[in-house]
Design a protein around this motif. Structure first.
Motif, short mmCIF file in Angstrom:
data_model
loop_
_atom_site.label_atom_id
_atom_site.label_comp_id
_atom_site.label_asym_id
_atom_site.label_seq_id
_atom_site.Cartn_x
_atom_site.Cartn_y
_atom_site.Cartn_z
N GLY A 129 0.84 -1.20 0.00
CA GLY A 129 0.00 0.00 0.00
C GLY A 129 0.87 1.24 0.00
O GLY A 129 1.87 1.28 0.72
N VAL A 130 0.52 2.22 -0.82
CA VAL A 130 1.44 3.35 -1.03
C VAL A 130 0.79 4.72 -0.81
O VAL A 130 1.42 5.74 -1.05
N TRP A 131 -0.50 4.74 -0.36
CA TRP A 131 -1.20 6.02 -0.28
C TRP A 131 -1.28 6.53 1.15
O TRP A 131 -1.23 5.79 2.11
N GLY A 132 -1.43 7.83 1.29
CA GLY A 132 -1.63 8.44 2.59
C GLY A 132 -2.12 9.86 2.41
O GLY A 132 -1.80 10.48 1.40
N PRO A 133 -2.91 10.38 3.32
CA PRO A 133 -3.37 9.76 4.56
C PRO A 133 -4.64 8.93 4.39
O PRO A 133 -5.19 8.47 5.38
N PHE A 134 -5.09 8.74 3.16
CA PHE A 134 -6.23 7.86 2.92
C PHE A 134 -5.97 7.19 1.56
O PHE A 134 -5.16 7.69 0.76
N PRO A 135 -6.62 6.07 1.28
CA PRO A 135 -6.27 5.34 0.06
C PRO A 135 -6.96 5.87 -1.18
O PRO A 135 -8.04 6.46 -1.12
N ALA A 136 -6.37 5.63 -2.32
CA ALA A 136 -7.03 5.82 -3.62
C ALA A 136 -8.04 4.69 -3.79
O ALA A 136 -7.96 3.67 -3.11
N PRO A 137 -9.01 4.86 -4.73
CA PRO A 137 -9.94 3.75 -4.98
C PRO A 137 -9.18 2.46 -5.28
O PRO A 137 -8.24 2.46 -6.07
N ASP A 138 -9.57 1.40 -4.59
CA ASP A 138 -8.93 0.09 -4.75
C ASP A 138 -7.47 0.06 -4.29
O ASP A 138 -6.76 -0.90 -4.58
N GLY A 139 -7.04 1.11 -3.64
CA GLY A 139 -5.65 1.14 -3.17
C GLY A 139 -5.57 0.92 -1.68
O GLY A 139 -6.58 0.70 -1.00
N GLY A 140 -4.37 0.96 -1.16
CA GLY A 140 -4.16 0.78 0.27
C GLY A 140 -3.22 1.84 0.81
O GLY A 140 -2.52 2.52 0.05
N CYS A 141 -3.25 2.00 2.13
CA CYS A 141 -2.33 2.94 2.77
C CYS A 141 -1.02 2.23 3.12
O CYS A 141 -0.90 1.02 2.97
N SER A 142 -0.08 3.02 3.63
CA SER A 142 1.30 2.57 3.82
C SER A 142 1.45 1.15 4.34
O SER A 142 1.01 0.84 5.46
N SER A 143 2.09 0.31 3.57
CA SER A 143 2.40 -1.05 4.00
C SER A 143 3.38 -1.67 3.02
O SER A 143 3.18 -1.60 1.80
N TYR A 144 4.44 -2.23 3.57
CA TYR A 144 5.54 -2.75 2.74
C TYR A 144 6.04 -4.05 3.35
O TYR A 144 6.22 -4.14 4.57
N LEU A 145 6.28 -5.03 2.52
CA LEU A 145 6.81 -6.30 3.00
C LEU A 145 8.29 -6.39 2.65
O LEU A 145 8.66 -6.23 1.48
N VAL A 146 9.11 -6.64 3.66
CA VAL A 146 10.55 -6.82 3.46
C VAL A 146 10.88 -8.28 3.72
O VAL A 146 10.55 -8.81 4.78
N GLU A 147 11.52 -8.92 2.75
CA GLU A 147 11.87 -10.34 2.90
C GLU A 147 13.36 -10.53 2.63
O GLU A 147 13.93 -9.90 1.74
N ASP A 148 13.93 -11.44 3.40
CA ASP A 148 15.33 -11.81 3.20
C ASP A 148 15.46 -13.28 3.59
O ASP A 148 15.43 -13.60 4.78
N GLY A 149 15.53 -14.16 2.60
CA GLY A 149 15.48 -15.59 2.92
C GLY A 149 14.16 -15.90 3.60
O GLY A 149 13.09 -15.55 3.08
N ASP A 150 14.24 -16.51 4.76
CA ASP A 150 13.01 -16.85 5.50
C ASP A 150 12.50 -15.70 6.36
O ASP A 150 11.45 -15.81 6.98
N THR A 151 13.26 -14.64 6.45
CA THR A 151 12.87 -13.52 7.32
C THR A 151 11.84 -12.63 6.62
O THR A 151 12.04 -12.24 5.47
N LYS A 152 10.78 -12.33 7.35
CA LYS A 152 9.74 -11.46 6.78
C LYS A 152 9.35 -10.39 7.80
O LYS A 152 9.00 -10.70 8.94
N ILE A 153 9.40 -9.15 7.36
CA ILE A 153 9.01 -8.01 8.20
C ILE A 153 7.97 -7.20 7.45
O ILE A 153 8.15 -6.88 6.27
#
Ligand SMILES: [Zn+2]
Ligand SMILES: [Zn+2]
Length: 233
Positions: free
Chosen positions: A7-31
């Motif tokens: 999700g890349v929008w703020g402070p509210f989402p675009a239609p069909d979009g989402g607000c700030s959220s990012y997945l960071v992965e490294d091997g089995d590690t997920k944040i």
């Protein structure tokens, strides 16, 4: 290290979009970095069998960054996600539930999550907010600003990062009050240059109004949901 923009929008989402959220992965590690609106559904779309998250990192408790944290609590309470789930945040008062392991972030604090090292920096925003630098075992790093107005300390915090993921939502460069809490595209471009970051993603995009000005730089991209970037191995 792989970054997926959920999700890349703020402070509210675009239609069909989402607000700030990012997945960071490294091997089995997920944040999961922030969990604004849409974070859980987009994560489930990406991974129908929900992955084990090693931690959720909340830059701050504004709804466009933390609005879905209690949906993750429900997932844990239903046994659909492992718990206790580590949740980093500069404010932990609203995170005191048995399924969470809340950890308060402070300026300069470091933590290890799986194969990744986290270093937090207090930034300038209306409520306590920490940016975070995430570094993998190969020394590749990204710096996420969270929401912040410009201050010189950002240059040190982002210095030499491979990727700068930065709040660039502000369109009006004359709005003094807003400038205390967010950055303009021009400020993020300047930060990238002064901090010598290889690439930058402009995110926390404001969903209404005129389109953002074009970027004439192949190392700078506007955030788009579903975009994935992988560091060189
Ligand atoms: Zn925000
Ligand atoms: Zn905010």
């Amino acid at each position: 290290m792989k970054l997926t923009l959920l999700g890349v929008w703020g402070p509210f989402p675009a239609p069909d979009g989402g607000c700030s959220s990012y997945l960071v992965e490294d091997g089995d590690t997920k944040i999961l970095l922030d969990c604004g609106s849409g974070a859980l559904s987009k994560l489930r779309a990406l991974y129908p069998d929900l992955p084990a998250l090693d931690a959720i990192v909340l830059s701050h408790m504004h709804a466009d960054h933390a609005g879905e944290i209690h949906l993750f609590r429900y997932m844990c309470e239903f046994g659909l996600m492992q718990s206790p789930l580590r949740v980093f945040s500069p404010e932990t008062d609203k995170l005191r539930f048995p399924v969470f392991d809340p950890i308060q972030t402070t300026d300069g604090m470091q933590a290890t999550v799986g194969s990744l090292t986290l270093r937090f920096t207090s930034v300038r925003h209306a409520v306590p907010t920490t940016g975070v630098r995430i570094t993998d075992a190969n020394g590749h790093s990204l710096f996420y600003t969270g929401d912040t107005g410009w201050f010189d300390g950002l240059i040190d915090a982002a210095k030499g990062a491979d990727l700068l993921l930065a709040d660039a939502c502000l369109r009006d460069e004359t709005n003094e009050k807003a400038l205390k809490n967010h950055m303009t595209v021009a400020q993020v471009l300047s930060l990238r240059q002064q901090a010598d970051c290889e690439a930058a993603i402009l995110t926390h995009l404001f969903p209404d109004g005129a389109p953002y000005p074009p970027i004439i730089d192949r190392h700078v991209l506007y955030a788009a949901e579903g975009m994935q970037l992988t560091s060189r191995s």
